[in-house]
Design an enzyme around this catalytic site. Structure first.
Site, PDB file in Angstrom:
ATOM      1  N   LYS A  32       0.218 -33.686   7.868  1.00 20.47           N
ATOM      2  CA  LYS A  32       1.070 -33.590   8.960  1.00 20.47           C
ATOM      3  C   LYS A  32       2.311 -33.451   8.889  1.00 20.47           C
ATOM      4  O   LYS A  32       3.064 -32.408   9.653  1.00 20.47           O
ATOM      5  CB  LYS A  32       0.518 -34.907   9.806  1.00 20.47           C
ATOM      6  CG  LYS A  32       1.314 -34.968  11.065  1.00 20.47           C
ATOM      7  CD  LYS A  32       1.339 -36.503  11.539  1.00 20.47           C
ATOM      8  CE  LYS A  32       2.094 -37.528  10.710  1.00 20.47           C
ATOM      9  NZ  LYS A  32       2.214 -38.710  11.287  1.00 20.47           N
ATOM     10  N   THR A  33       3.046 -34.155   8.098  1.00 21.21           N
ATOM     11  CA  THR A  33       4.567 -34.188   7.749  1.00 21.21           C
ATOM     12  C   THR A  33       5.010 -32.722   7.423  1.00 21.21           C
ATOM     13  O   THR A  33       5.931 -31.833   7.642  1.00 21.21           O
ATOM     14  CB  THR A  33       5.007 -35.221   6.848  1.00 21.21           C
ATOM     15  OG1 THR A  33       4.669 -36.362   7.353  1.00 21.21           O
ATOM     16  CG2 THR A  33       6.331 -35.134   6.627  1.00 21.21           C
ATOM     17  N   ASP A 227       6.247 -36.724  17.099  1.00 26.86           N
ATOM     18  CA  ASP A 227       5.040 -37.308  16.135  1.00 26.86           C
ATOM     19  C   ASP A 227       4.395 -38.501  16.669  1.00 26.86           C
ATOM     20  O   ASP A 227       5.091 -39.304  17.525  1.00 26.86           O
ATOM     21  CB  ASP A 227       5.836 -37.417  14.869  1.00 26.86           C
ATOM     22  CG  ASP A 227       4.739 -37.852  13.714  1.00 26.86           C
ATOM     23  OD1 ASP A 227       3.829 -37.120  13.707  1.00 26.86           O
ATOM     24  OD2 ASP A 227       5.473 -38.244  12.818  1.00 26.86           O
ATOM     25  N   GLU A 228       3.226 -38.672  16.166  1.00 25.89           N
ATOM     26  CA  GLU A 228       2.348 -39.985  16.385  1.00 25.89           C
ATOM     27  C   GLU A 228       2.302 -40.047  17.907  1.00 25.89           C
ATOM     28  O   GLU A 228       2.445 -41.222  18.486  1.00 25.89           O
ATOM     29  CB  GLU A 228       3.119 -41.230  15.762  1.00 25.89           C
ATOM     30  CG  GLU A 228       3.168 -41.149  14.138  1.00 25.89           C
ATOM     31  CD  GLU A 228       2.029 -41.382  13.577  1.00 25.89           C
ATOM     32  OE1 GLU A 228       0.865 -41.452  14.305  1.00 25.89           O
ATOM     33  OE2 GLU A 228       1.963 -41.478  12.079  1.00 25.89           O
ATOM     34  N   GLN A 258      -6.535 -42.599  15.093  1.00 20.87           N
ATOM     35  CA  GLN A 258      -5.545 -43.471  14.469  1.00 20.87           C
ATOM     36  C   GLN A 258      -4.679 -44.427  15.382  1.00 20.87           C
ATOM     37  O   GLN A 258      -3.690 -44.903  15.056  1.00 20.87           O
ATOM     38  CB  GLN A 258      -4.585 -42.995  13.474  1.00 20.87           C
ATOM     39  CG  GLN A 258      -5.636 -42.357  12.093  1.00 20.87           C
ATOM     40  CD  GLN A 258      -4.826 -41.603  11.294  1.00 20.87           C
ATOM     41  OE1 GLN A 258      -4.003 -42.407  10.245  1.00 20.87           O
ATOM     42  NE2 GLN A 258      -4.457 -40.428  10.971  1.00 20.87           N
ATOM     43  N   ARG A 620      -7.175 -44.817   3.861  1.00 22.95           N
ATOM     44  CA  ARG A 620      -6.001 -45.061   2.965  1.00 22.95           C
ATOM     45  C   ARG A 620      -6.352 -44.802   1.578  1.00 22.95           C
ATOM     46  O   ARG A 620      -5.438 -44.451   0.622  1.00 22.95           O
ATOM     47  CB  ARG A 620      -5.619 -46.613   2.944  1.00 22.95           C
ATOM     48  CG  ARG A 620      -5.003 -47.082   4.280  1.00 22.95           C
ATOM     49  CD  ARG A 620      -3.898 -46.077   5.036  1.00 22.95           C
ATOM     50  NE  ARG A 620      -4.608 -45.014   6.110  1.00 22.95           N
ATOM     51  CZ  ARG A 620      -4.238 -44.174   6.539  1.00 22.95           C
ATOM     52  NH1 ARG A 620      -3.006 -43.684   6.311  1.00 22.95           N
ATOM     53  NH2 ARG A 620      -5.002 -43.415   7.304  1.00 22.95           N
TER      54      ARG A 620
END
Length: 691
Positions: A32-33, A227-228, A258, A620
């Site tokens: 994503k980043t 973002d998010e 998420q 994770r």
């Protein structure tokens, strides 16, 4: 150099979708980043002025990482030109910041239109709690115990999402919060102070009441990325839509799977209902995971698929199958902790896995106690994410309160904290009388200290102490307001000199019984003095530089985790805190009904969010994953019977192996020899890890 060929097809599609509304559904570990930073760099390469690009995220850590990665992708301006004109350099860089930092920028420019002074202060949580306690002391019956933190939480929900946002907080607390709210807001306003919620709420009020300010912001930020997005609340949603409703150049990035902050006011419908607000939105799914094995991803997909309100996506990886997930059962939580630590040490000795590649995830903070005890007993170094922040230490808070008082003497919370620290003849009784006078006159404590009608009611000695304190505050403020004094490169010297001459260092040494503890506290102050160095531009006053510093400190809530590399340590972390992180080897402990899903989730209707929390924990893990639960667990010192989490039934059986059964199997001669050789080599070559 920007090379879009390094992206996969879906990532490239997301990067090249520059104009109009775009929704990027970025599954866990899908880069994503990288997509966000490439997209910003691609926009600049396509001729969009960098100053028109706004990227908004939730944490300063994420914003810093994005800025650094964007700067690596776009050419830097010539140093000589930048040195001549700092504003020109700023125009060559996009704005990448948090929601709160964005609103501070807007309010510093326009807040006077709302009746505030430009030099407002921002209250952090501890200062907010101080105001709530003060209000409660006037509202609650004598002897009645009310938790200020619970009231503050409900206040935040009221203000950001209306009364419905208070959720399942008990009715009595909601009623009390409705009584506290107007008094709380009035107390902040009297001090020319705002809190985190105000930053967004006041910006929205500015946009509603002053269309010219909104028009200026829309013209400035012609391209907005968020973002998010699944974590945005009602106020943040309104802020984003106010800026983008006309030009419609909005790109939101998020993952509904998420979304785990509903308890904090996050509204998942902001992402799920994107087409309702922007019917022409282009949706791009990122599903190739670069983090985990397919065994882990298939388990996560199987778990989250059972949530009905979601946008379908299927994570996959080219990292191969990997090992199966290990499921273990323990008689109690202490055995679970010991077994988890034994596995970590076994991996370290036999497989050369450093502690830094291991993480233990759990649902509630209380679960860390037996884990920490077992780690200490085994001599294993660890870090517990979420311990006391450096900026929460008493001496650091005192120093920050001094700085805030110099910038805004009408900030009652800061002034009252330092008025008699070190002791200067302003006793608690004196300050209580001054506070009462300020409440009676509806003004700040600093104002009544300057009012002869009030000060003449005190004895001569106390009156002299008040006058000396006023001279001290106003004199220091005058020094800070002088152009270039102290110089940008001399802020550290100024801070240390101030702490010495005001007697604070001596006060610490005098009041701390343990000399070593005293010196530790003084070192903390010297560390923060160092962080003042080089703030702002050379032609700015010390006043302006301190204001910038205090804004950064107050808004940067995630700074503590980045202060220094903890080295080779095992990470202990809650499932809520682990979002965005990854670890080669993960242990998820306490998978029991009542912990995950939490016992409150059924009555609150948040079972889907608990399932998403499990999904976050699963994703994770990069290489190996161990899940465990207990037959009994101590609660308030007494063992209670536990049952396995119903979520465990959602894991496909072929992806899971019984860790207890595996442990009972005899080790073959060949395996035993390999393990022995590995242990001997490890013990001969590694340094001593004993703390």
């Amino acid at each position: 150099m920007l090379n879009l060929n390094t992206l996969n097809p879906q990532q490239r599609q997301a990067v090249e979708a520059v104009r109009g509304p775009v929704l990027i559904l970025a599954g866990a570990g899908t880069g994503k980043t990288r997509v966000i930073t490439f997209r910003i760099a691609h926009m600049i390469a396509a001729g969009i002025p960098p100053a028109q690009i706004l990227g908004v995220t939730f944490t300063n850590k994420a914003a810093r990482e994005m800025r650094e990665r964007v700067n690596q992708l776009i050419p830097r301006p010539r140093r000589s030109a930048a040195r001549r004109d700092p504003a020109a350099e700023a125009a060559t860089r996009p704005t990448i910041c948090t929601f709160h930092s964005l609103c501070v920028r807007i309010l510093r420019e326009h807040i006077e239109k709302l009746g505030y002074k430009r030099q407002f202060v921002i209250y952090d949580e501890s200062e907010q709690l101080g105001v709530v306690r003060k209000v409660l002391s006037h509202l609650s019956a004598k002897g009645e115990k009310i938790e200020p933190g619970a009231v503050l939480s409900v206040l935040s929900r009221f203000r950001n999402a209306g009364r419905a946002g208070a959720g399942y907080i008990d009715p009595e607390t909601r009623v009390l919060a409705s009584l506290v709210l107007p008094r709380y807001e009035s107390a902040l306003r009297a001090c020319n102070a705002v809190d985190f919620d105000d930053l967004i709420l006041l910006t929205l009020r500015l946009f509603r009441e002053h269309p010219d300010a909104l028009a200026a912001c829309r013209a400035k930020y012609g391209y907005v990325m968020v973002d998010e997005y699944q974590d945005t609340n009602g106020s943040q949603f309104e802020l984003v839509h106010s800026l983008t409703r006309e030009h419609r150049n909005l790109c939101v990035v998020g993952d509904d799977d998420q979304s785990v902050y509903g308890w904090r006011g996050a509204d998942l419908s902001n992402l799920l209902d994107m087409e309702r607000h922007f019917p022409e939105v282009k949706v791009v799914k990122l599903e190739q995971n670069y983090r985990s094995t397919n065994t882990i991803l298939e388990a996560a997909n199987a778990v989250i698929r059972l949530n009905l309100q979601r946008r379908g996506k299927q994570l996959w990886s080219d990292k191969g199958r990997g090992t199966r997930i290990v499921l273990r059962t323990f008689p109690n939580d202490e055995e679970e902790a010991r077994g988890t630590v034994e596995r970590i040490e076994h991996d370290r000795v036999t497989r050369r896995v450093p502690w830094s590649q291991q993480a233990i995830l759990f649902r509630t903070n209380a679960q860390s106690r037996p884990l920490e005890a077992a780690l200490r007993q085994a001599g294993v170094r660890y870090q517990l994410i979420g311990g006391q922040s450096f900026f929460d230490r008493r001496e650091v808070r005192d120093f920050l309160a001094y700085l805030k008082t110099f910038l805004n003497p009408h900030d009652d919370t800061s002034l009252l904290r330092i008025a008699n620290v070190p002791a200067r003849g302003l006793s608690d009784v004196t300050m209580e009388r001054l506070v009462a006078a300020s409440q009676e006159r509806k003004c700040s404590v600093f104002s009544v200290m300057r009012n002869p009608a009030v000060t003449t009611t005190f004895v001569a000695r106390t009156r002299e102490s008040i006058e000396a304190f006023l001279a001290f505050i106003e004199g220091t403020k005058a020094v800070l307001l002088a152009p270039g004094a102290p110089a940008a490169g001399a802020m550290q010297d100024w801070a240390l000199r101030f702490l010495e001459t005001t007697g604070y260092f001596n006060d610490v040494r005098r009041n701390e019984k343990n000399a070593e503890v005293a010196e530790t506290r003084i070192r903390s102050l010297k560390e923060i003095a160092v962080t003042l160095e080089g703030r702002g531009e050379a032609d700015q006053t010390g006043f302006d530089r301190l204001q910038t510093f205090l804004e950064e400190v107050t808004l940067d809530s995630d700074r503590e985790s980045e202060q220094e590399d903890p080295g080779d340590v095992v990470t202990l972390i809650t499932m809520h805190s682990c979002k965005g992180l990854e670890f080669p080897h993960v242990a998820i402990v306490g998978l029991e009904d009542g912990l995950l899903p939490h016992s409150r989730s059924r009555e609150e209707g948040t079972l889907d969010e608990e399932r998403r929390l499990f999904y976050v924990a699963l994703t994770r893990a990069m290489q190996t994953l161990v899940i465990s639960h207990c037959a009994t667990r101590k609660k308030y010192g007494k063992p209670i019977t536990c049952t396995p989490s119903p979520f465990l039934k959602d894991l496909p059986p072929e992806l899971v192996e019984d860790g207890d059964e595996t442990a009972r199997q005899p080790v073959t001669v060949g395996t035993g020899k390999s393990l022995f050789d590995a242990m001997r080599a490890a013990l001969q070559s590694e340094p001593d890890h004993a703390p």
